[in-house]
Design an enzyme around this catalytic site. Structure first.
Site, PDB file in Angstrom:
ATOM      1  N   ALA A 165      43.656  69.702  10.374  1.00  0.00           N
ATOM      2  CA  ALA A 165      44.216  68.653  11.230  1.00  0.00           C
ATOM      3  C   ALA A 165      44.658  69.157  12.593  1.00  0.00           C
ATOM      4  CB  ALA A 165      45.399  67.988  10.524  1.00  0.00           C
ATOM      5  N   TYR A 166      44.763  70.456  12.787  1.00  0.00           N
ATOM      6  CA  TYR A 166      45.186  70.984  14.078  1.00  0.00           C
ATOM      7  C   TYR A 166      44.057  70.820  15.097  1.00  0.00           C
ATOM      8  CZ  TYR A 166      48.933  73.327  11.430  1.00  0.00           C
ATOM      9  OH  TYR A 166      49.996  73.617  10.612  1.00  0.00           O
ATOM     10  N   GLY A 167      44.253  69.866  16.000  1.00  0.00           N
ATOM     11  CA  GLY A 167      43.214  69.612  16.998  1.00  0.00           C
ATOM     12  C   GLY A 167      41.945  69.064  16.406  1.00  0.00           C
ATOM     13  N   ASN A 168      42.066  68.391  15.251  1.00  0.00           N
ATOM     14  CA  ASN A 168      40.905  67.825  14.559  1.00  0.00           C
ATOM     15  C   ASN A 168      39.825  68.874  14.316  1.00  0.00           C
ATOM     16  OD1 ASN A 168      39.702  65.549  13.324  1.00  0.00           O
ATOM     17  ND2 ASN A 168      38.387  65.214  15.096  1.00  0.00           N
TER      18      ASN A 168
END
Length: 339
Positions: A54-57
């Site tokens: 989920a970090y920066g998609n």
């Protein structure tokens, strides 16, 4: 750098771990900057890198993968899944259907054939423990993950998951990743006793309390940290919880000065002093941030300093309880409290 055993796995990890949330769009870092931060961290003795899909998609994972190319064997590599990855309703959570896909996506972005630690980013109340643990156990048996853990789970869910693993003869979670700092000590009352009972490794995130304990936020100064630009409500001094944090920071700064430490050293030395904690995850955005946090490696606080901290923020107390991420859903949604 000091090293500790990660729970009962036998794996040795550094007491400071590199968190990769700021690598990419969240921290506005380029690949060259990310590679430099990772390289400097590894050279300083950090051997645990933690990221998430989920970090920066997914961009953080891609940057980490490029940064560790050629040094994979030096890294205990951890990532996470379960937070939404797009609008499609099944691209999230702890179902077998999603976790199998999510892991394959993470491995591709990281450019590796396995991760050392795969963590469920948040408890998914819609999915049974048996479903999630069964999928993780199979992924481990397939050699795609070595161990699996949780992140920001309420204490009772950690217990339920341990019992589900025993009842259904499945692999069990071996780590938990909670938020913990001098300003947010609530987990001392419930989560940490559970992790100690079950022998879980504990990797704490936000040990600098989103920058409150970085030294950049002080009374009488304008708050201009990176985090305050996109989360202004968490730094508004007119909010009572924020004023309480600001007051505590001023007193803690005095304790640090008297001990000959920076506020960062005090903050990181505090969380790693707890016998339940394995590592503190730092999330530097610049080389300057990294070097100031690496200066805390090996910091040991004596009893007088720890007593002084307890007098400012009592054990088990969260100064901003509304910012907790492990709150039971029924406390957030009135409909769940009513027939």
């Amino acid at each position: 750098m000091q090293y500790r055993t990660l729970g009962r796995t036998g794996v040795q990890v550094s007491t400071l771990a590199l968190g990769a949330m700021n690598l990419g769009p969240i921290g506005r870092t380029t690949q060259d900057e990310a590679t430099a931060l990772v390289g400097a961290s590894l050279d300083a003795g950090i051997n645990l890198i933690d990221t998430a899909d989920a970090y920066g998609n997914g961009i953080s994972e891609e940057m980490v993968g490029r940064a560790i190319a050629g040094r994979r064997d030096d890294v205990v590599l951890a990532t996470k899944a379960a937070l939404p990855m797009g609008e499609e309703r099944n691209r999230r959570g702890g179902s077998r259907r999603w976790l199998v896909t999510a892991l394959e996506d993470s491995l591709r972005r990281l450019g590796v054939d396995h991760v050392d630690l795969y963590q469920i980013h948040r408890w998914d109340p819609a999915t049974s423990d048996e479903e999630t643990l069964s999928a993780l156990t199979d992924l481990r048996q397939a050699g795609k993950i070595r161990y699996f853990g949780t992140s920001t789970y309420p204490a009772h869910r950690l217990v339920e998951a341990q019992w589900a693993a025993r009842e259904h003869h499945l692999g069990r979670y071996v780590t938990e990743q909670p938020s913990y700092s001098i300003l947010q000590r609530g987990i001392e009352a419930h989560v940490l006793p559970v992790t100690q009972h079950y022998g879980l490794g504990v990797l704490v995130w936000s040990p600098l309390a989103s920058g409150w304990l970085s030294g950049a936020i002080r009374a009488g100064r304008e708050i201009t940290t990176h985090r305050s630009t996109f989360m202004p409500q968490r730094f508004d001094p007119t909010v009572p919880a924020n004023q309480a944090r600001l007051d505590a920071v001023e007193r803690l700064a005095g304790v640090a000065d008297e001990a000959g430490l920076t506020l960062i050293q005090l903050a990181l030395g505090f969380v790693t002093a707890h016998p339940a904690v394995t590592s503190a995850i730092i999330g530097p955005r610049t080389p300057e941030h990294l070097h100031s946090q690496l200066a805390a490696a090996g910091t040991v606080l004596d009893a007088d300093v720890l007593d002084a901290i307890d007098a400012i923020v009592a054990p088990g107390v969260d100064l901003a309880p509304e910012e907790k991420y492990d709150t039971p859903p029924a406390l957030l949604d009135p409909a769940l409290r009513r027939r």
